[in-house]
Motif scaffolding. Structure first.
Motif, PDB file in Angstrom:
ATOM      1  N   ARG A   1      42.466  32.873  46.058  1.00  0.00           N
ATOM      2  CA  ARG A   1      42.871  33.489  44.634  1.00  0.00           C
ATOM      3  C   ARG A   1      41.942  34.543  44.080  1.00  0.00           C
ATOM      4  NH1 ARG A   1      43.651  27.854  43.272  1.00  0.00           N
ATOM      5  NH2 ARG A   1      41.385  27.604  42.551  1.00  0.00           N
ATOM      6  N   LEU A   2      40.645  34.600  44.685  1.00  0.00           N
ATOM      7  CA  LEU A   2      39.800  35.561  44.503  1.00  0.00           C
ATOM      8  C   LEU A   2      40.159  36.913  44.875  1.00  0.00           C
ATOM      9  CD1 LEU A   2      36.979  36.796  43.260  1.00  0.00           C
ATOM     10  CD2 LEU A   2      35.857  35.715  45.421  1.00  0.00           C
TER      11      LEU A   2
ATOM     12  N   VAL B   1      34.130  41.477  37.808  1.00  0.00           N
ATOM     13  CA  VAL B   1      32.570  41.796  37.767  1.00  0.00           C
ATOM     14  C   VAL B   1      32.350  42.386  38.999  1.00  0.00           C
ATOM     15  CG1 VAL B   1      30.206  40.746  37.579  1.00  0.00           C
ATOM     16  CG2 VAL B   1      31.985  39.865  36.125  1.00  0.00           C
ATOM     17  N   ILE B   2      32.856  41.728  40.048  1.00  0.00           N
ATOM     18  CA  ILE B   2      32.664  42.464  41.454  1.00  0.00           C
ATOM     19  C   ILE B   2      33.335  43.943  41.729  1.00  0.00           C
ATOM     20  CG2 ILE B   2      33.337  42.337  43.996  1.00  0.00           C
ATOM     21  CD1 ILE B   2      33.616  39.193  43.541  1.00  0.00           C
TER      22      ILE B   2
ATOM     23  N   TRP C   1      32.816  47.948  49.448  1.00  0.00           N
ATOM     24  CA  TRP C   1      34.185  48.304  49.376  1.00  0.00           C
ATOM     25  C   TRP C   1      35.085  47.396  50.307  1.00  0.00           C
ATOM     26  CZ3 TRP C   1      38.085  50.762  52.453  1.00  0.00           C
ATOM     27  CH2 TRP C   1      39.242  50.861  51.660  1.00  0.00           C
ATOM     28  N   ILE C   2      34.619  47.399  51.743  1.00  0.00           N
ATOM     29  CA  ILE C   2      35.286  46.766  52.630  1.00  0.00           C
ATOM     30  C   ILE C   2      35.502  45.234  52.476  1.00  0.00           C
ATOM     31  CG2 ILE C   2      35.552  46.279  55.111  1.00  0.00           C
ATOM     32  CD1 ILE C   2      34.357  49.114  55.699  1.00  0.00           C
ATOM     33  N   ALA C   3      34.394  44.809  52.033  1.00  0.00           N
ATOM     34  CA  ALA C   3      34.402  43.494  51.782  1.00  0.00           C
ATOM     35  C   ALA C   3      35.162  42.924  50.939  1.00  0.00           C
ATOM     36  CB  ALA C   3      32.749  42.760  51.430  1.00  0.00           C
ATOM     37  N   GLN C   4      35.437  43.837  49.810  1.00  0.00           N
ATOM     38  CA  GLN C   4      36.182  43.310  48.645  1.00  0.00           C
ATOM     39  C   GLN C   4      37.808  43.579  49.140  1.00  0.00           C
ATOM     40  OE1 GLN C   4      35.498  45.103  45.040  1.00  0.00           O
ATOM     41  NE2 GLN C   4      33.335  45.216  45.296  1.00  0.00           N
ATOM     42  N   ARG C   5      37.914  44.074  50.239  1.00  0.00           N
ATOM     43  CA  ARG C   5      39.399  44.247  50.611  1.00  0.00           C
ATOM     44  C   ARG C   5      39.739  43.440  51.618  1.00  0.00           C
ATOM     45  NH1 ARG C   5      42.098  47.186  47.064  1.00  0.00           N
ATOM     46  NH2 ARG C   5      43.698  47.889  48.761  1.00  0.00           N
TER      47      ARG C   5
ATOM     48  N   ALA D   1      38.640  33.094  38.714  1.00  0.00           N
ATOM     49  CA  ALA D   1      38.871  33.960  39.912  1.00  0.00           C
ATOM     50  C   ALA D   1      39.017  35.450  39.300  1.00  0.00           C
ATOM     51  CB  ALA D   1      40.119  33.573  40.752  1.00  0.00           C
ATOM     52  N   LEU D   2      39.805  35.430  38.387  1.00  0.00           N
ATOM     53  CA  LEU D   2      39.824  36.941  37.747  1.00  0.00           C
ATOM     54  C   LEU D   2      38.523  37.407  37.310  1.00  0.00           C
ATOM     55  CD1 LEU D   2      41.666  39.326  36.831  1.00  0.00           C
ATOM     56  CD2 LEU D   2      42.308  38.112  35.055  1.00  0.00           C
TER      57      LEU D   2
END
Length: 334
Positions: free
Chosen positions: A200-201, A118-119, A168-172, A112-113
Motif C-alpha cells: 500500500r505504501l 511525508v517521504i 529517489w530509486i528507493a521510493q520507486r 500509507a498515504l
C-alpha cells in the motif's frame, strides 16, 4: 529506539558544548551586543521564518491527489509541528517528519498515504535544498570569493547527489523490490500483514510521483521556501549595522543550510550551524561575533515557530487519548 535517543542526546550535548565554545571564542560581550543591536529586527526574522514554514506547508499540501487532500490548515499546523520537533527535540532532523505522518492519520488520512506524502515531501525538500546550495555556490564563484570555500561546498554537493538519487530509486521500484525480497524469506501472518502494508505504501508513493504537475508545483514551492529564508540574513545584518547584498545573503543562507543538512544527526545542527556561519561570514569580512549573533537570532526563530508546533502536537495527542478513553468507557463490560 533507545540507541536513537542516546545518540540524539549525545549529539545534543556535543552541539551545546561547541555552541558555548564558539560564543566564548567570538567574545561573549561582543556577541551579546550584536544580538541586542538587532532589537525589533528579531520579530521580523521570526515573521520571515513563519513565512518560509507556511510556503513549505503548501509545498507538502499540493502533493496530495485532490480527492484525498487534507485541509490546507492541517498541513500548515503539522508543518510547524515538523519544524519544531526537528529543531528542538533530540530526534535528529527527520524525527519531526515521522511525527507529522503520524499526526496526519489523526485527521483521517490513511497511514500509507500519510507516510508516503511525508517521504515524497522530504525528497522534494532535499532536492530543492541541493538546488539552493548549487545556486549559492554559483553566486559565490561569480562574486570571486575564497576559492577554498567554493571547493569545499562543491565537494559536499557532489557527495549529496548519489544520496538523493538513491533516495529517489528507493521510493520507486528499488525499495519495493528490496522489501519484497526480505519478506519472502519469512512465513506467518505477520509477514503477510507487513507485506500488504508495504504494498500500500509503495502504491501511494507511485501515485504521488506519477503526477508531474503536482510534483513540479511542490518542487517550485519548496525552492521558493528556501529562497525566502534569505530574508533572515538580510534583516539581521541590516539591523546590526552591517548590511549585506542580496548575493552575499544568498550565499550565506544557502551554504549554511547545506552544512545543517550534513549535520542531520545533531539535533538542530547545534554547533555545526554556528561554525559554518563563522566561516561563511568571514568570506565577506563579517566578524565572528556578528556571525554568532545571526545564528543565535535564527535559534530564537527556531523557538518562536517551533514551540507552538510542539504545543499543537501535545494537544493532538491529548485529544486522541481522550477519544480512545471515551470509546473504551462506552463499551459494555464483559
Amino acid at each position: 529506539m533507545r540507541i536513537v535517543r542516546t545518540t540524539g542526546v549525545l549529539g545534543l550535548l556535543i552541539g551545546i558544548a561547541v555552541l558555548i565554545g564558539l560564543t566564548v571564542w567570538s567574545g561573549t560581550g561582543l556577541v551579546r551586543d550584536a544580538v541586542a543591536s538587532i532589537g525589533v529586527g528579531i520579530v521580523l526574522v521570526v515573521l520571515v521564518r513563519a513565512g518560509t514554514a507556511s510556503v513549505a506547508a503548501v509545498g507538502w499540501w499540493v502533493l496530495f491527489p485532490p480527492k484525498e487532500r487534507p485541509p490546507l490548515a492541517t498541513c500548515l499546523s503539522l508543518r510547524f509541528v515538523r519544524e519544531g520537533a526537528n529543531a528542538l527535540l533530540p530526534l535528529g532532523q527527520v524525527g519531526g517528519d515521522l511525527l507529522g505522518a503520524r499526526l496526519l492519520t489523526f485527521k483521517g488520512v490513511p497511514g500509507a498515504l500519510a507516510t508516503a506524502s511525508v517521504i515524497v515531501d522530504v525528497l522534494a525538500l532535499a532536492v530543492t535544498q541541493a538546488l539552493f546550495a548549487l545556486t549559492g555556490l554559483a553566486v559565490l564563484i561569480w562574486l570571486g570569493a575564497d576559492s577554498s570555500v567554493a571547493w569545499i561546498a562543491a565537494g559536499g554537493l557532489a557527495l549529496a547527489v548519489p544520496a538523493l538519487v538513491g533516495f529517489w530509486i528507493a521510493q520507486r521500484r528499488g525499495g519495493h523490490k528490496a522489501f519484497g525480497w526480505v519478506l519472502a524469506r519469512f512465513r506467518g501472518d505477520w509477514a503477510r500483514v507487513v507485506g500488504e502494508k508495504v504494498d500500500r505504501l509503495f502504491r501511494d508513493l507511485s501515485a504521488l510521483h506519477a503526477s508531474r504537475t503536482r510534483m513540479g508545483a511542490s518542487l517550485l514551492l519548496h525552492y521558493l521556501d528556501w529562497m525566502t529564508g534569505v530574508g533572515e540574513v538580510l534583516v539581521a545584518f541590516w539591523f546590526m549595522g552591517h548590511p549585506v547584498s542580496l548575493a552575499e545573503a544568498l550565499v550565506i543562507e544557502s551554504l549554511m543550510h547545506a552544512i545543517r543538512g550534513a549535520a542531520f544527526a545533531i539535533p538542530g545542527a547545534l554547533g555545526a550551524q554556528e561554525g559554518g556561519l563563522i566561516v561563511l561570514c568571514a568570506v565577506f569580512g563579517i566578524p565572528p561575533d556578528q556571525a554568532m549573533a545571526l545564528s543565535l537570532v535564527k535559534r530564537v526563530a527556531d523557538l518562536a515557530t517551533g514551540l507552538p508546533g510542539l504545543v499543537v502536537w501535545q494537544w493532538m495527542e491529548g485529544r486522541r487519548w481522550r477519544e480512545r478513553r471515551d470509546v473504551s468507557a462506552s463499551r459494555p463490560a464483559g
